[in-house]
Design an enzyme around this catalytic site. Structure first.
Site, PDB file in Angstrom:
ATOM      1  N   ALA A  61      11.532  14.787 -16.032  1.00 61.22           N
ATOM      2  CA  ALA A  61      10.633  15.248 -14.972  1.00 61.22           C
ATOM      3  C   ALA A  61       9.778  16.381 -15.530  1.00 61.22           C
ATOM      4  CB  ALA A  61      11.435  15.710 -13.764  1.00 61.22           C
ATOM      5  N   ILE A  91       9.888  18.237  -8.667  1.00 66.52           N
ATOM      6  CA  ILE A  91      10.429  16.872  -8.650  1.00 66.52           C
ATOM      7  C   ILE A  91      11.834  16.833  -9.236  1.00 66.52           C
ATOM      8  CG2 ILE A  91      10.145  14.541  -9.571  1.00 66.52           C
ATOM      9  CD1 ILE A  91       7.126  14.949  -9.411  1.00 66.52           C
ATOM     10  N   LEU A 117       0.831  -1.194   0.000  1.00 65.16           N
ATOM     11  CA  LEU A 117       0.000   0.000   0.000  1.00 65.16           C
ATOM     12  C   LEU A 117       0.874   1.256   0.000  1.00 65.16           C
ATOM     13  CD1 LEU A 117      -2.716  -1.011   2.645  1.00 65.16           C
ATOM     14  CD2 LEU A 117      -2.646  -1.494   0.184  1.00 65.16           C
ATOM     15  N   GLY A 146       0.900   3.597  -2.726  1.00 68.44           N
ATOM     16  CA  GLY A 146       0.951   4.205  -4.039  1.00 68.44           C
ATOM     17  C   GLY A 146       2.318   4.755  -4.408  1.00 68.44           C
ATOM     18  N   GLY A 152      12.117  21.891 -15.072  1.00 70.21           N
ATOM     19  CA  GLY A 152      12.590  22.638 -13.913  1.00 70.21           C
ATOM     20  C   GLY A 152      11.570  22.762 -12.812  1.00 70.21           C
ATOM     21  N   GLY A 153      10.713  21.736 -12.656  1.00 68.67           N
ATOM     22  CA  GLY A 153       9.729  21.737 -11.585  1.00 68.67           C
ATOM     23  C   GLY A 153      10.294  21.168 -10.298  1.00 68.67           C
ATOM     24  N   HIS A 180      10.690  32.175  21.404  1.00 68.69           N
ATOM     25  CA  HIS A 180      11.938  32.819  20.969  1.00 68.69           C
ATOM     26  C   HIS A 180      13.135  32.034  21.545  1.00 68.69           C
ATOM     27  CE1 HIS A 180      14.803  36.010  20.015  1.00 68.69           C
ATOM     28  NE2 HIS A 180      15.294  35.869  21.245  1.00 68.69           N
ATOM     29  N   ALA A 212      -0.412  14.705  -2.310  1.00 63.69           N
ATOM     30  CA  ALA A 212      -0.909  13.636  -1.453  1.00 63.69           C
ATOM     31  C   ALA A 212      -1.826  14.169  -0.363  1.00 63.69           C
ATOM     32  CB  ALA A 212       0.271  12.881  -0.829  1.00 63.69           C
TER      33      ALA A 212
END
Length: 492
Positions: free
Chosen positions: A291, A206, A60, A62, A203-204, A466, A342
């Site tokens: 990609a 991923i 399981l 994906g 150029g994304g 802080h 996701a």
């Protein structure tokens, strides 16, 4: 269950033989076991619905868990530690050059994945969710045919309601030859070898995350992108910070440029480019990562046989209850449209499961965050400057530079910034973005502020610990209201 069922309600799952076929009857079928799919199945089971979960993978989770989000983050964390160790030399602490064993590194990544997939299997068993491995295609509005991965005779799942969570797959380019030195993100995560010279097509997020991994491993990297900037979706001021920090990783960043021919030869993969930044001669690479985005799997599951409408691109339209045009069938995640994330799918899965169980839930998120887990990370949610300008939405922004953050300076990571966008009349928060270390964790406060309808005063008067990086969010809001004492006063 719903009144439109074509047969009597089923009390639980039941397996029988009909016309020589093995039939498994259930109340709810979930097709696809990614984050959205397994979350939908588990939620439905928690509500007392007899559920069957079908996925082509043996485990399981994906794409995200098995060959995407989780393994890539395991590698990115390790690479960040290596980079951080190297940076300590400027502070008087020097280490020797890292000795990298790619086989052990891959094993570590696989162990992280296995721990999570084993956990999901245990949760499915505890919930009595029936899991079937195989490729599912609809036969009609109430039957799914599952082709077994081991070549056995297919099983038929008879269902009252269904949730389609079939996800997406990596997009391909028609002129790219088949060669083991040309990989998608799944192949890149296998770490078969560390190339001397690597090209990232696209150029994304991923592509740039994997470029970070291979760069730390020792590869020299080129990136080619058809658009005029990297990481489409993120505001340019954020990307500029990342690009300045990462200039040393790349030999070429070729914007407004594309690969037009790829030739696989014995000595490497030769690529010809066209566009504003194209080299005059073809370039040779040891590894190419393709990609260029993802495409939905809507046309791979024969959903039309169930009466579900599918767009030309493979998307399935749904309403706010995640219901398709077929009243008893729902769809969630990548297959229903952008953003393909996701965390969006998980929430949609819960909505669909609750409605399939007879409830009345709606997916009405005010914001869906995006994160690039590069170094530095870039995270944004709600309205971006690009969106606001494109939609002609009035806004005012406040930016807090991390050079004014004591924690960022102490960390040696003061390159970042935090930016908030507000409605100029109501001062209500419209969106926010962060570039810097841990931006993906820090964006959570901005997500919550958007969901709760916070304004600049709400955020600015929230007491934060802080010294932390989270303070930069409150200080950005204070800067908007003109009451920030950690920045120079506004000119009068």
């Amino acid at each position: 269950m719903t009144a439109q069922n074509a047969f009597s309600p089923i009390a639980g799952t039941a397996e029988f033989t009909a016309d020589g076929e093995t039939v498994l009857a259930c109340q709810l079928l979930v097709l696809g076991a990614g984050p959205g799919g397994y979350s939908a199945a588990f939620r439905a089971s928690d509500l007392g619905i007899a559920t069957v979960l079908v996925d082509q993978r043996p485990t399981l989770g994906g794409v995200c868990l098995n060959v995407g989000c989780i393994p890539s983050k395991a590698l990115l964390h390790t690479m960040a530690v290596v980079d951080a160790a190297n940076a300590l030399s400027a502070q008087g602490i020097a280490f020797g050059a890292p000795q990298i064993d790619a086989t052990k590194l891959a094993a570590h990544k696989d162990a992280v994945v296995k721990k999570l997939t084993d956990g999901l299997a245990a949760m499915a068993k505890a919930r009595k969710v029936r899991v079937i491995q195989g490729t599912g295609r609809f036969r009609d509005p109430h039957h799914l045919e599952v082709a077994a991965a081991d070549g056995d005779a297919p099983k038929i799942v008879r269902f009252e309601s269904a949730i389609i969570a079939a996800g997406s797959e990596a997009a391909t380019l028609p002129f790219v030859p088949s060669d083991p030195r040309i990989v998608d993100s799944t192949g890149a995560l296998e770490l078969r070898a560390v190339p001397k010279k690597m090209l990232v097509l696209g150029g994304g997020i991923i592509g740039l995350e994997m470029a970070t991994v291979y760069s730390v491993l020792g590869a020299r990297v080129d990136v080619v992108e058809m658009l005029d900037g990297l990481m489409p979706g993120a505001d340019r001021d954020l990307v500029a910070v990342w690009q300045k920090m990462n200039a040393s990783r790349f030999d070429r960043i070729m914007l407004k440029t594309k690969a037009v021919a790829i030739d696989a030869k014995l000595d490497g993969i030769h690529v010809e480019f066209a566009g504003e930044a194209a080299p005059e001669q073809p370039q040779r690479y040891d590894l190419i990562l393709v990609a260029v985005g993802r495409q939905p799997n809507g046309k791979r599951i024969a959903a039309e046989k169930a009466g579900v409408d599918i767009s030309d691109k493979g998307f399935i339209a749904v309403d706010r209850q995640m219901r398709t045009n077929a009243h008893h069938i729902y769809a969630i995640g990548d297959i229903v449209g952008e953003p393909m994330l996701a965390h969006k799918a998980v929430h949609q899965g819960h909505v669909a499961a609750e409605n399939a169980a007879g409830g009345k839930s709606f997916f009405d998120a005010r914001q869906i965050p995006s994160v690039a887990y590069t170094d530095p990370e870039i995270a944004w949610t709600g309205l971006t400057e690009q969106d606001a300008k494109a939609r002609n939405v009035a806004f005012k922004k406040a930016v807090f530079p991390w050079v004014a953050s004591g924690r960022a300076l102490a960390n040696g990571r003061a390159e970042g910034l935090t930016k908030l966008l507000f409605d100029p009349e109501t001062h209500r928060l419209l969106g926010g973005a962060i570039v810097g270390t841990h931006a993906g964790d820090l964006i959570a406060e901005i997500c919550l502020g958007l969901e709760l309808g916070a304004d600049a005063t709400d955020i600015g008067r929230t007491i934060l610990p802080h010294p932390t990086l989270s303070e930069t969010i409150g200080m950005s809001a204070e800067a908007f209201e003109g009451v920030c004492t950690d920045l120079l006063p506004a000119s009068r």
